[in-house]
Design a protein around this motif. Structure first.
Motif, PDB file in Angstrom:
ATOM      1  N   GLU A  10      90.699  42.303  23.833  1.00 41.90           N
ATOM      2  CA  GLU A  10      90.061  43.384  23.084  1.00 41.90           C
ATOM      3  C   GLU A  10      88.852  43.919  23.852  1.00 41.90           C
ATOM      4  N   LYS A  11      88.075  43.028  24.456  1.00 43.07           N
ATOM      5  CA  LYS A  11      86.940  43.455  25.273  1.00 43.07           C
ATOM      6  C   LYS A  11      87.412  44.413  26.363  1.00 43.07           C
ATOM      7  N   GLN A  12      88.455  44.003  27.069  1.00 42.10           N
ATOM      8  CA  GLN A  12      88.945  44.817  28.188  1.00 42.10           C
ATOM      9  C   GLN A  12      89.518  46.147  27.718  1.00 42.10           C
ATOM     10  N   ALA A  13      90.184  46.155  26.575  1.00 38.94           N
ATOM     11  CA  ALA A  13      90.744  47.406  26.047  1.00 38.94           C
ATOM     12  C   ALA A  13      89.628  48.382  25.678  1.00 38.94           C
ATOM     13  N   ILE A  14      88.579  47.884  25.038  1.00 36.74           N
ATOM     14  CA  ILE A  14      87.456  48.747  24.669  1.00 36.74           C
ATOM     15  C   ILE A  14      86.756  49.255  25.926  1.00 36.74           C
ATOM     16  N   ALA A  15      86.498  48.366  26.870  1.00 40.97           N
ATOM     17  CA  ALA A  15      85.833  48.771  28.110  1.00 40.97           C
ATOM     18  C   ALA A  15      86.652  49.831  28.840  1.00 40.97           C
ATOM     19  N   ARG A  16      87.961  49.643  28.919  1.00 38.64           N
ATOM     20  CA  ARG A  16      88.814  50.623  29.598  1.00 38.64           C
ATOM     21  C   ARG A  16      88.743  51.978  28.902  1.00 38.64           C
ATOM     22  N   LYS A  17      88.869  51.980  27.586  1.00 37.10           N
ATOM     23  CA  LYS A  17      88.836  53.239  26.828  1.00 37.10           C
ATOM     24  C   LYS A  17      87.543  53.997  27.109  1.00 37.10           C
ATOM     25  N   VAL A  18      86.421  53.297  27.045  1.00 36.09           N
ATOM     26  CA  VAL A  18      85.125  53.962  27.192  1.00 36.09           C
ATOM     27  C   VAL A  18      84.863  54.347  28.646  1.00 36.09           C
ATOM     28  N   LEU A  19      85.053  53.425  29.576  1.00 36.47           N
ATOM     29  CA  LEU A  19      84.722  53.710  30.977  1.00 36.47           C
ATOM     30  C   LEU A  19      85.610  54.791  31.575  1.00 36.47           C
ATOM     31  N   GLU A  20      86.870  54.816  31.201  1.00 36.53           N
ATOM     32  CA  GLU A  20      87.759  55.859  31.729  1.00 36.53           C
ATOM     33  C   GLU A  20      87.428  57.236  31.163  1.00 36.53           C
ATOM     34  N   ALA A  21      86.686  57.270  30.050  1.00 34.00           N
ATOM     35  CA  ALA A  21      86.234  58.545  29.493  1.00 34.00           C
ATOM     36  C   ALA A  21      84.890  58.980  30.073  1.00 34.00           C
ATOM     37  N   LEU A  22      84.277  58.121  30.879  1.00 37.07           N
ATOM     38  CA  LEU A  22      82.944  58.396  31.426  1.00 37.07           C
ATOM     39  C   LEU A  22      82.950  58.413  32.948  1.00 37.07           C
ATOM     40  N   THR A  23      83.860  59.165  33.522  1.00 34.86           N
ATOM     41  CA  THR A  23      83.981  59.161  34.979  1.00 34.86           C
ATOM     42  C   THR A  23      82.808  59.844  35.686  1.00 34.86           C
ATOM     43  N   ASP A  24      81.948  60.566  34.956  1.00 34.69           N
ATOM     44  CA  ASP A  24      80.731  61.098  35.584  1.00 34.69           C
ATOM     45  C   ASP A  24      79.848  59.946  36.063  1.00 34.69           C
ATOM     46  N   TRP A  25      79.904  58.828  35.367  1.00 31.87           N
ATOM     47  CA  TRP A  25      79.108  57.651  35.718  1.00 31.87           C
ATOM     48  C   TRP A  25      79.951  56.565  36.386  1.00 31.87           C
ATOM     49  N   PHE A  26      81.214  56.497  36.042  1.00 30.50           N
ATOM     50  CA  PHE A  26      82.080  55.407  36.513  1.00 30.50           C
ATOM     51  C   PHE A  26      83.270  55.981  37.283  1.00 30.50           C
ATOM     52  N   ALA A  27      82.975  56.775  38.308  1.00 32.85           N
ATOM     53  CA  ALA A  27      84.013  57.471  39.054  1.00 32.85           C
ATOM     54  C   ALA A  27      84.768  56.567  40.021  1.00 32.85           C
ATOM     55  N   VAL A  28      84.106  55.531  40.518  1.00 36.60           N
ATOM     56  CA  VAL A  28      84.725  54.673  41.531  1.00 36.60           C
ATOM     57  C   VAL A  28      85.652  53.684  40.826  1.00 36.60           C
ATOM     58  N   GLU A  29      86.946  53.869  41.041  1.00 32.00           N
ATOM     59  CA  GLU A  29      87.947  53.071  40.327  1.00 32.00           C
ATOM     60  C   GLU A  29      87.754  51.572  40.548  1.00 32.00           C
ATOM     61  N   GLU A  30      87.460  51.174  41.763  1.00 33.52           N
ATOM     62  CA  GLU A  30      87.286  49.749  42.074  1.00 33.52           C
ATOM     63  C   GLU A  30      86.139  49.141  41.254  1.00 33.52           C
ATOM     64  N   SER A  31      85.031  49.869  41.148  1.00 36.06           N
ATOM     65  CA  SER A  31      83.895  49.394  40.353  1.00 36.06           C
ATOM     66  C   SER A  31      84.263  49.350  38.871  1.00 36.06           C
ATOM     67  N   ARG A  32      84.902  50.414  38.407  1.00 33.95           N
ATOM     68  CA  ARG A  32      85.306  50.485  36.995  1.00 33.95           C
ATOM     69  C   ARG A  32      86.211  49.311  36.642  1.00 33.95           C
ATOM     70  N   GLU A  33      87.185  49.033  37.498  1.00 32.38           N
ATOM     71  CA  GLU A  33      88.102  47.919  37.249  1.00 32.38           C
ATOM     72  C   GLU A  33      87.385  46.581  37.300  1.00 32.38           C
ATOM     73  N   GLY A  34      86.363  46.485  38.155  1.00 28.00           N
ATOM     74  CA  GLY A  34      85.564  45.263  38.208  1.00 28.00           C
ATOM     75  C   GLY A  34      84.830  45.011  36.903  1.00 28.00           C
ATOM     76  N   TYR A  35      84.274  46.065  36.327  1.00 27.69           N
ATOM     77  CA  TYR A  35      83.613  45.929  35.029  1.00 27.69           C
ATOM     78  C   TYR A  35      84.621  45.542  33.949  1.00 27.69           C
ATOM     79  N   ILE A  36      85.783  46.182  33.969  1.00 28.55           N
ATOM     80  CA  ILE A  36      86.793  45.913  32.938  1.00 28.55           C
ATOM     81  C   ILE A  36      87.275  44.471  33.016  1.00 28.55           C
ATOM     82  N   SER A  37      87.526  43.975  34.221  1.00 32.23           N
ATOM     83  CA  SER A  37      87.980  42.586  34.334  1.00 32.23           C
ATOM     84  C   SER A  37      86.838  41.613  34.054  1.00 32.23           C
TER      85      SER A  37
END
Length: 152
Positions: A10-37
């Motif tokens: 559930e943590k990862q699903a929420i993080a993915r939903k929010v971070l993928e909607a905020l690519t102005d701040w979380f544009a680097v996919e590798e970093s975004r995936e690191g936060y999600i995992s």
């Protein structure tokens, strides 16, 4: 409403939903995936409106006395509604209860990008103080500003 989430999926699903909607701040996919995992193993708070997650914040221990606000995000439609501040207040309360003396957060140095300038001003308004800038921690285009806050 701010709630603690303990289920890693559930943590990862929420993080993915929010971070993928905020690519102005979380544009680097590798970093975004690191936060999600990574968030699967961190203390995780979700902001919910009508049962739907609209934001989250993760705390990660970085030392015996220090916890890091490792990542947070609030969907754009909910910016400036008080949700981010509620998440930070819950994080501060939890950090104090767990006996941490300091909280830190890293972001891009003020003056680099307008979106990050708003982020810096938000952290300052929550009580964080400038600690140090590491110009090359991430890369030249994104100097890392560290803010700290005493939990006492």
């Amino acid at each position: 409403m701010i709630v603690e989430i303990t289920d890693s999926k559930e943590k990862q699903a929420i993080a993915r939903k929010v971070l993928e909607a905020l690519t102005d701040w979380f544009a680097v996919e590798e970093s975004r995936e690191g936060y999600i995992s990574g968030c699967a193993n961190w203390t995780f708070f979700a902001a919910k409106e009508d049962g739907e997650a609209v934001g989250f914040l993760c705390l990660k221990e970085t030392g015996k006395a220090t916890v890091e606000l490792a990542v947070m995000g609030v969907l754009k439609d909910f910016h400036r509604s008080g949700i981010g501040r509620q998440l930070v207040e819950k994080a501060k309360e939890t950090a104090r209860l767990k006996g941490y003396e300091f909280m830190q957060v890293k972001t891009v140095k003020m003056g680099m990008y307008e979106d990050y300038d708003r982020t810096n001003l938000f952290y300052i308004s929550c009580g964080f103080k400038e600690f140090e800038v590491f110009p090359l921690l991430w890369d030249e285009a994104n100097p890392c500003q560290i803010y700290v806050m005493s939990m006492k």
